[in-house]
Design an enzyme around this catalytic site. Structure first.
Site, PDB file in Angstrom:
ATOM      1  N   LYS A  29       0.810  -1.227   0.000  1.00  0.00           N
ATOM      2  CA  LYS A  29       0.000   0.000   0.000  1.00  0.00           C
ATOM      3  C   LYS A  29       0.846   1.282   0.000  1.00  0.00           C
ATOM      4  O   LYS A  29       0.506   2.250  -0.677  1.00  0.00           O
ATOM      5  CB  LYS A  29      -0.952   0.010   1.202  1.00  0.00           C
ATOM      6  CG  LYS A  29      -2.094  -0.995   1.082  1.00  0.00           C
ATOM      7  CD  LYS A  29      -3.054  -0.853   2.245  1.00  0.00           C
ATOM      8  CE  LYS A  29      -4.177  -1.867   2.163  1.00  0.00           C
ATOM      9  NZ  LYS A  29      -5.162  -1.709   3.234  1.00  0.00           N
ATOM     10  N   ASP A  87     -10.082   2.679   2.203  1.00  0.00           N
ATOM     11  CA  ASP A  87     -10.189   2.007   3.508  1.00  0.00           C
ATOM     12  C   ASP A  87     -10.913   2.897   4.523  1.00  0.00           C
ATOM     13  O   ASP A  87     -11.764   2.427   5.275  1.00  0.00           O
ATOM     14  CB  ASP A  87      -8.791   1.669   4.066  1.00  0.00           C
ATOM     15  CG  ASP A  87      -8.204   0.421   3.415  1.00  0.00           C
ATOM     16  OD1 ASP A  87      -8.972  -0.421   2.918  1.00  0.00           O
ATOM     17  OD2 ASP A  87      -6.961   0.307   3.400  1.00  0.00           O
TER      18      ASP A  87
HETATM   19  P1  NAP Z   1       0.612  -2.960  11.224  1.00  0.00           P
HETATM   20  O1  NAP Z   1       0.997  -1.768  10.411  1.00  0.00           O
HETATM   21  O2  NAP Z   1       1.508  -4.146  11.252  1.00  0.00           O
HETATM   22  O3  NAP Z   1       0.356  -2.451  12.733  1.00  0.00           O
HETATM   23  C1  NAP Z   1       0.083  -3.384  13.753  1.00  0.00           C
HETATM   24  C2  NAP Z   1      -0.307  -2.647  15.033  1.00  0.00           C
HETATM   25  O4  NAP Z   1      -0.639  -3.647  16.015  1.00  0.00           O
HETATM   26  C3  NAP Z   1       0.805  -1.796  15.648  1.00  0.00           C
HETATM   27  O5  NAP Z   1       0.242  -0.654  16.266  1.00  0.00           O
HETATM   28  C4  NAP Z   1       1.405  -2.748  16.697  1.00  0.00           C
HETATM   29  O6  NAP Z   1       2.015  -2.078  17.783  1.00  0.00           O
HETATM   30  C5  NAP Z   1       0.149  -3.418  17.200  1.00  0.00           C
HETATM   31  N1  NAP Z   1       0.450  -4.717  17.839  1.00  0.00           N
HETATM   32  C6  NAP Z   1       0.850  -5.848  17.229  1.00  0.00           C
HETATM   33  N2  NAP Z   1       1.044  -6.825  18.160  1.00  0.00           N
HETATM   34  C7  NAP Z   1       0.771  -6.263  19.374  1.00  0.00           C
HETATM   35  C8  NAP Z   1       0.783  -6.737  20.716  1.00  0.00           C
HETATM   36  N3  NAP Z   1       1.128  -8.021  20.975  1.00  0.00           N
HETATM   37  N4  NAP Z   1       0.434  -5.918  21.710  1.00  0.00           N
HETATM   38  C9  NAP Z   1       0.063  -4.628  21.440  1.00  0.00           C
HETATM   39  N5  NAP Z   1       0.035  -4.102  20.189  1.00  0.00           N
HETATM   40  C10 NAP Z   1       0.385  -4.915  19.161  1.00  0.00           C
HETATM   41  O7  NAP Z   1      -0.808  -3.533  10.733  1.00  0.00           O
HETATM   42  P2  NAP Z   1      -1.995  -2.738  10.010  1.00  0.00           P
HETATM   43  O8  NAP Z   1      -1.845  -2.855   8.542  1.00  0.00           O
HETATM   44  O9  NAP Z   1      -2.084  -1.395  10.637  1.00  0.00           O
HETATM   45  O10 NAP Z   1      -3.266  -3.649  10.399  1.00  0.00           O
HETATM   46  C11 NAP Z   1      -3.761  -3.706  11.732  1.00  0.00           C
HETATM   47  C12 NAP Z   1      -4.988  -4.606  11.782  1.00  0.00           C
HETATM   48  O11 NAP Z   1      -6.054  -4.040  11.003  1.00  0.00           O
HETATM   49  C13 NAP Z   1      -4.739  -6.004  11.201  1.00  0.00           C
HETATM   50  O12 NAP Z   1      -5.385  -6.936  12.024  1.00  0.00           O
HETATM   51  C14 NAP Z   1      -5.400  -5.942   9.835  1.00  0.00           C
HETATM   52  O13 NAP Z   1      -5.852  -7.212   9.403  1.00  0.00           O
HETATM   53  C15 NAP Z   1      -6.580  -5.024  10.115  1.00  0.00           C
HETATM   54  N6  NAP Z   1      -7.108  -4.330   8.921  1.00  0.00           N
HETATM   55  C16 NAP Z   1      -8.403  -4.530   8.592  1.00  0.00           C
HETATM   56  C17 NAP Z   1      -8.938  -3.885   7.504  1.00  0.00           C
HETATM   57  C18 NAP Z   1     -10.384  -4.098   7.152  1.00  0.00           C
HETATM   58  O14 NAP Z   1     -10.821  -3.745   6.038  1.00  0.00           O
HETATM   59  N7  NAP Z   1     -11.181  -4.639   8.050  1.00  0.00           N
HETATM   60  C19 NAP Z   1      -8.155  -3.031   6.707  1.00  0.00           C
HETATM   61  C20 NAP Z   1      -6.806  -2.826   7.093  1.00  0.00           C
HETATM   62  C21 NAP Z   1      -6.292  -3.496   8.203  1.00  0.00           C
HETATM   63  P3  NAP Z   1       3.588  -1.702  17.729  1.00  0.00           P
HETATM   64  O15 NAP Z   1       3.700  -0.431  16.931  1.00  0.00           O
HETATM   65  O16 NAP Z   1       3.940  -1.514  19.162  1.00  0.00           O
HETATM   66  O17 NAP Z   1       4.305  -2.856  17.093  1.00  0.00           O
END
Ligand code: NAP
Length: 283
Positions: A71, A108
Site C-alpha cells: 500500500k 479504507d
Molecule cells: P501494522 O501496520 O503491522 O500495525 C500493527 C499494530 O498492532 C501496531 O500498532 C502494533 O504495535 C500493534 N500490535 C501488534 N502486536 C501487538 C501486541 N502483541 N500488543 C500490542 N500491540 C500490538 O498492521 P496494520 O496494517 O495497521 O493492520 C492492523 C490490523 O487491522 C490487522 O489486524 C489488519 O488485518 C486489520 N485491517 C483490517 C482492515 C479491514 O478492512 N477490516 C483493513 C486494514 C487493516 P507496535 O507499533 O507496538 O508494534
C-alpha cells in the site's frame, strides 16, 4: 458472464493474494450488473512491484486494488493522489489513465465510516473523542478518514509510544498520542473506540482495554475480521456497547473501488456480506 476483447479489466494486487475475498466479491457484482468485465488477482514478486505497476501504465488494466504489503509503495509510485491517500500515507486503489499516468486513492477510510454508519446508525464521529488502539497503517488510514469526517479529537494509543507519536506528528493539532497507561481515563470520555492493532487476528484476546469504562452510548469497532466475532467485540457487546465489525469495513471499502474501476456503482441486490460470511465459514 461475458468477457470479450473489449472487457474492462480490474484486479487486486498483494503478496500473498491467494486468500483475498476481493475477486469473488467484485466478480459477483460484475455478473449481477451484466458487465463485460473481469476482476483478477495478482501477486507480483515483492522486489518487482514497481516494475509490475509501470507495465500496466496506459491501460492494460483500468484499476487495481492494492493490499499488504504494497500500500505505501503504491502511493509512492503514483503520479497523483487523493487527499485521503496522501493523509493516510498509503493507497489501496490505483487507477490507470489512458495517458500513462497513475492516480492513487484510499477507500479504507471511507469503508470504515460506512461500516460505522451501517452497524451503528446515527453515530456522529464529531460528537465525542475517538480512541484508536494501534499506530500502524490501518490506524493512520482511520485517523485520516475520521479527521476528514469532522472528528474533533483522536487519541492514538500504542504499545510502542514513539510510533504513535510519529503518526501524531503527521497530522497536527486534533490528534494526540498516549501510552496504554492513560487508557482508563481516555475510555471514560470516548465516543468511539477502534482496535487497529493486529491483536485478536486469528483468534485470541484483543487489546486489554476495559470497555466497561466507556460511556453507555460508545461505539466499539474492531478492524480484525478473522474471526468475525473477535474477543474484543464480544467484550464490547457483553457490556452493552454497539459493535462494528471489520468485515463490514472490508466490504464497504470495495464499493467505491468497484465504481472507480468499472464506472458504475455495484448492484445493491447482491448480498456480499452473505457471500463473505460463507467464505469465512461463518454462515
Ligand atoms: P501494522 O501496520 O503491522 O500495525 C500493527 C499494530 O498492532 C501496531 O500498532 C502494533 O504495535 C500493534 N500490535 C501488534 N502486536 C501487538 C501486541 N502483541 N500488543 C500490542 N500491540 C500490538 O498492521 P496494520 O496494517 O495497521 O493492520 C492492523 C490490523 O487491522 C490487522 O489486524 C489488519 O488485518 C486489520 N485491517 C483490517 C482492515 C479491514 O478492512 N477490516 C483493513 C486494514 C487493516 P507496535 O507499533 O507496538 O508494534
Amino acid at each position: 458472464m461475458t468477457i470479450s476483447g473489449a472487457a474492462i479489466v480490474g484486479g487486486v494486487c498483494g503478496q500473498p493474494i491467494r486468500h483475498s475475498m476481493s475477486p469473488i466479491l467484485h466478480n459477483a457484482w460484475i455478473q449481477a450488473a451484466g458487465l463485460d468485465a473481469a476482476y483478477v488477482p495478482f501477486a507480483p514478486a515483492a522486489d518487482r512491484f514497481e516494475t509490475f505497476i509501470d507495465g500496466l501504465r496506459g491501460g492494460a488494466v483500468r484499476g487495481l486494488n492494492v493490499t499488504i504489503p504494497f500500500k505505501e509503495r503504491a502511493l509512492a509510485r503514483a503520479d497523483t493522489a487523493s487527499d485521503l491517500a496522501r493523509m493516510a500515507g498509503a493507497a489501496n486503489l490505483l487507477i490507470f489513465n489512458p495517458d500513462g499516468s497513475v492516480h492513487a486513492d484510499n477507500t479504507d477510510g471511507p469503508g470504515l465510516l460506512s461500516a460505522i454508519a451501517i452497524q451503528a446508525p446515527g453515530f456522529d464521529v464529531a460528537a465525542a473523542p475517538v480512541v484508536i488502539l494501534g499506530a500502524g497503517g490501518a490506524a493512520r488510514g482511520a485517523v485520516a478518514a475520521l479527521l476528514l469526517a469532522g472528528a474533533l479529537r483522536v487519541t492514538v494509543v500504542n504499545r510502542t509510544l514513539a510510533r504513535a507519536q510519529d503518526l501524531v506528528d503527521a497530522f497536527g493539532t486534533k490528534v494526540f498520542a498516549a501510552a496504554e497507561a492513560a487508557l482508563p481515563h481516555l475510555l471514560a470520555e470516548a465516543g468511539l473506540v477502534i482496535n487497529a492493532t493486529s491483536l485478536g487476528l486469528g483468534g485470541g484476546d484483543g487489546p486489554a482495554a476495559d470497555l466497561s469504562r466507556t460511556p453507555e452510548t460508545a461505539v466499539v469497532m474492531d478492524m480484525v475480521y478473522k474471526p468475525l466475532r473477535t474477543e474484543f467485540l464480544q467484550r464490547a457487546r457483553s457490556t452493552g456497547r454497539r459493535a462494528v465489525d471489520g468485515l463490514e469495513m472490508l466490504l464497504r471499502q470495495a464499493e467505491p473501488s468497484f465504481e472507480a474501476i468499472y464506472g458504475v456503482a455495484p448492484p445493491a441486490d447482491v448480498d456480499v456480506r452473505a457471500i463473505a460470511l460463507k467464505l469465512l465459514g461463518e454462515d
